[in-house]
Design an enzyme around this catalytic site. Structure first.
Site, PDB file in Angstrom:
ATOM      1  N   SER A  12      84.143  17.636 -17.428  1.00  0.00           N
ATOM      2  CA  SER A  12      84.646  16.865 -16.292  1.00  0.00           C
ATOM      3  C   SER A  12      84.092  15.441 -16.400  1.00  0.00           C
ATOM      4  CB  SER A  12      84.254  17.538 -14.971  1.00  0.00           C
ATOM      5  OG  SER A  12      84.843  16.877 -13.874  1.00  0.00           O
TER       6      SER A  12
ATOM      7  N   ASP B 228      82.788  24.092 -11.776  1.00  0.00           N
ATOM      8  CA  ASP B 228      83.914  24.706 -12.475  1.00  0.00           C
ATOM      9  C   ASP B 228      83.495  25.117 -13.881  1.00  0.00           C
ATOM     10  OD1 ASP B 228      86.538  25.576 -12.967  1.00  0.00           O
ATOM     11  OD2 ASP B 228      87.008  23.688 -13.969  1.00  0.00           O
TER      12      ASP B 228
ATOM     13  N   HIS C 135      88.932  17.652 -16.740  1.00  0.00           N
ATOM     14  CA  HIS C 135      89.367  17.237 -15.407  1.00  0.00           C
ATOM     15  C   HIS C 135      89.746  15.762 -15.439  1.00  0.00           C
ATOM     16  CE1 HIS C 135      86.608  20.587 -13.608  1.00  0.00           C
ATOM     17  NE2 HIS C 135      87.712  21.070 -14.134  1.00  0.00           N
TER      18      HIS C 135
END
Length: 346
Positions: free
Chosen positions: A166, A286, A193
């Site tokens: 991310s 995540d 992401h």
């Protein structure tokens, strides 16, 4: 601080920021030169950086800021066409933390969504501690002590690698994938992401940096050795029991789509003994649960070590959940993947 040469867009960004109670606008300047001059006096917590600027562009401004007075930077990209996207991605490599879509007129559809995304990114990134950059990510020292390996045995015959990241992910992915040769014997699946409109350009940028071919994953594809498959924008990426890629629009998991946990979980369910999962820098959690499930099912799980992670959020969560077979500094992850795949480094 807002850095934007267009008076109209600068005023629009100032209006967007001023409406958000989490943010306070301390300066709005029209050039990188002015930003660099004002930076030592104003000392903002976060910078909104345009890429296409007269004189010094946003990429060079990012490099100088990260070298002279490190400050979290959010790139505001005005286009998803190739040239602008390449500059934006290179700004991430130079130390910017994220890239978001530039706002358009307030009467235009999607304005409120874009405005909310900008403000949320500025607020979140304002809290990320950044360090002085003295070169590219590839200049980081490799003589770092990794955490000792757990009792896990790596797969005897690995068949697939999944990597997720991310915040800080694009340069980290470029470094890990850059260690792999074009003839790498395993397929690699990637979840990053990022705003959906940027994913095609992101995959093209990666494709121009690393030896293995990189492309957006397509529904029903059979992942081939030596190729990198990137989750499409705003779509989950998973692997089926038949060994095909599944691209899904099902609801976000933990506000993320694509969600790294769903990718790791699909490998845990169908291909665990042959799977290697890698969780790199990123804010939030995540991927942590999915990586823990993958490891528990017999897969091999690697997390980025705190010493190199831009944001030690996702890897830390995986370690807490017991989802890490081995924690390595970023420069050691690519060579470790070569070793696991049975490839002799050049």
């Amino acid at each position: 601080m807002i850095v934007e040469d267009s008076l109209v867009v600068r005023r629009l960004l100032a209006h967007i920021v001023s409406r958000d109670p989490r943010l306070t606008l301390v300066a709005a300047v029209a050039s990188a030169e002015e930003a660099l001059q004002e930076l030592p006096r104003i000392r903002p917590d976060v910078i909104s950086m345009d890429i296409r600027l007269p004189g010094i562009d946003g990429l060079e401004a990012t490099r100088r800021i990260m070298a002279e007075q490190p400050t979290p930077i959010v790139v505001i990209a005005d286009s998803v066409e190739d040239a602008s996207l390449r500059i934006s991605m290179n700004a991430l490599r130079a130390g910017a933390l994220s890239v978001v879509e530039k706002p358009v007129g307030m009467a235009t559809g999607g304005h409120e969504r874009i405005a909310e995304t900008i403000c949320t990114q500025l607020y979140i990134m304002s809290q990320v501690p950044v360090i002085r950059r003295r070169g590219s990510a590839n200049d980081r020292p490799v003589a770092l002590r990794p955490a000792p390996p757990r009792a896990d045995q790596p797969p005897q015959r690995p068949g697939i690698i999944a990597i997720a990241a991310s915040t800080g992910g694009p340069p980290a992915l470029a470094q890990v994938l850059g260690a792999l040769p074009a003839e790498f014997p395993l397929p690699v699946l990637v979840v990053q992401h990022m705003g959906g409109s940027f994913m095609e350009g992101f995959s093209q940028w990666l494709d121009g940096l690393v030896a293995p071919p990189v492309a957006i994953a397509q529904e029903g594809e059979v992942p081939l050795p030596g190729r990198v498959y990137v989750a499409p924008g705003d779509r989950h990426l998973m692997v089926t029991a038949q060994g095909r890629l599944r691209v899904s629009a099902e609801r976000p998991l933990g506000s993320q789509r694509p969600a790294a946990t769903l990718l790791f979980r699909s490998l845990a369910e169908h291909w665990a003994p042959q799977s290697i999962g890698v969780l790199l820098t990123g804010m939030g959690e995540d991927g942590a649960l999915g990586l823990a499930e993958l490891r528990q099912a017999g897969g091999y799980a690697i997390t980025e070590h705190e010493s190199t992670a831009v944001v030690y959020g996702m890897p830390a969560a995986a370690v807490r959940l017991g989802g890490s077979s081995l924690s390595l500094p970023l420069p050691m992850i690519g060579p470790r993947l070569l070793q696991l795949a049975g490839v002799t480094p050049p």
